[in-house]
Write a protein that holds these residues in place. Structure first.
Motif, PDB file in Angstrom:
ATOM      1  N   PHE A  31       0.838  -1.197   0.000  1.00  0.00           N
ATOM      2  CA  PHE A  31       0.000   0.000   0.000  1.00  0.00           C
ATOM      3  C   PHE A  31       0.870   1.242   0.000  1.00  0.00           C
ATOM      4  O   PHE A  31       1.829   1.354   0.759  1.00  0.00           O
ATOM      5  CB  PHE A  31      -0.923   0.062   1.226  1.00  0.00           C
ATOM      6  N   THR A  70      -3.736  -0.014  -3.459  1.00  0.00           N
ATOM      7  CA  THR A  70      -3.527  -1.271  -2.754  1.00  0.00           C
ATOM      8  C   THR A  70      -3.303  -2.370  -3.782  1.00  0.00           C
ATOM      9  O   THR A  70      -4.100  -2.517  -4.715  1.00  0.00           O
ATOM     10  CB  THR A  70      -4.748  -1.626  -1.887  1.00  0.00           C
ATOM     11  N   GLN A  97     -11.779  -1.699  -3.307  1.00  0.00           N
ATOM     12  CA  GLN A  97     -11.632  -1.397  -1.893  1.00  0.00           C
ATOM     13  C   GLN A  97     -12.763  -0.572  -1.290  1.00  0.00           C
ATOM     14  O   GLN A  97     -13.012  -0.663  -0.103  1.00  0.00           O
ATOM     15  CB  GLN A  97     -10.317  -0.657  -1.650  1.00  0.00           C
ATOM     16  N   SER A 127     -10.655   3.741   1.521  1.00  0.00           N
ATOM     17  CA  SER A 127      -9.289   3.300   1.805  1.00  0.00           C
ATOM     18  C   SER A 127      -8.496   4.491   2.311  1.00  0.00           C
ATOM     19  O   SER A 127      -8.914   5.636   2.168  1.00  0.00           O
ATOM     20  CB  SER A 127      -8.642   2.698   0.554  1.00  0.00           C
ATOM     21  N   TRP A 133     -10.556  -2.408   3.359  1.00  0.00           N
ATOM     22  CA  TRP A 133     -10.040  -1.486   4.354  1.00  0.00           C
ATOM     23  C   TRP A 133     -11.194  -0.970   5.212  1.00  0.00           C
ATOM     24  O   TRP A 133     -12.274  -0.744   4.711  1.00  0.00           O
ATOM     25  CB  TRP A 133      -9.404  -0.266   3.687  1.00  0.00           C
TER      26      TRP A 133
END
Length: 192
Positions: free
Chosen positions: A15, A26, A45, A48, A94
């Motif tokens: 990341f 990511t 994601q 994030s 996340w």
């Protein structure tokens, strides 16, 4: 950048990072017949962390949770948030564990160690302006749903520093090396 490996999902995670640009993407990597296969997981994601470099991070290998704290987000701005990535969710996602916290203040390039016995993420030193070393030793209770930061006072705490290292060996957290007014060549076992 932040980098870790989850043995349960057999995935590496990458990341952020920075250089000419600041990254907030990511990536996951798996090995297939000895070849690295990379997957950009950013689009899947949802929410994030913002792009950053110099964060503090660690992998909870038992639970498959990758933890991320702070880092420099742009110019002289430093994130003051704490995130976790559930590597075993489908898809891995996340979540923000702590929106902002004080202490510890946002910083980059300090010593950090993931302690699986807590589970805890230890943070020591770092810089909040690229010139001055932040003081204090902090421990994140790395329990999903109950994460919180605590300031830790311990006898024998080493002098403050940036750019140090940390490791967890034989049930103990060790931090050392780095720089401040000089260059340190030491290792200190934290009693906890």
């Amino acid at each position: 950048h932040a980098f870790g490996y989850d043995p349960g999902s057999q995935k590496f995670v990458l990341f952020g990072g920075g250089g000419d640009a600041l990254y907030g993407d990511t990536w996951f990597m798996t090995l297939s017949n000895g070849t690295a296969v990379w997957e950009n997981a950013t689009a899947a994601q949802g929410i994030s962390p913002a792009g950053r470099f110099g964060p503090f991070f660690g992998m909870d290998e038992e639970r498959g949770i990758f933890w991320l704290f702070s880092g420099q987000t742009s110019g002289n701005r430093f994130a003051n948030d704490t995130w976790y990535l559930d590597m075993r969710a489908n898809p891995p996602t996340w979540d923000q564990a702590i929106e902002a916290t004080d202490p510890p203040a946002g910083r980059r390039n300090g010593s950090y160690v993931f302690d699986p016995t807590g589970p805890r993420l230890w943070v020591f030193g770092g810089t909040f302006d690229g010139r001055t070393t932040a003081v204090g030793l902090f421990a994140l209770d790395a329990t999903v749903g109950a994460a919180r930061w605590d300031s830790v006072l311990t006898d024998g705490q080493p002098p403050r520093r940036s750019s140090g290292i940390g490791t967890f060996v034989d049930g103990a957290v060790w931090i050392g090396f780095g720089n401040d007014d000089g260059v340190y060549k030491d290792l200190t076992r934290l009693g906890h």
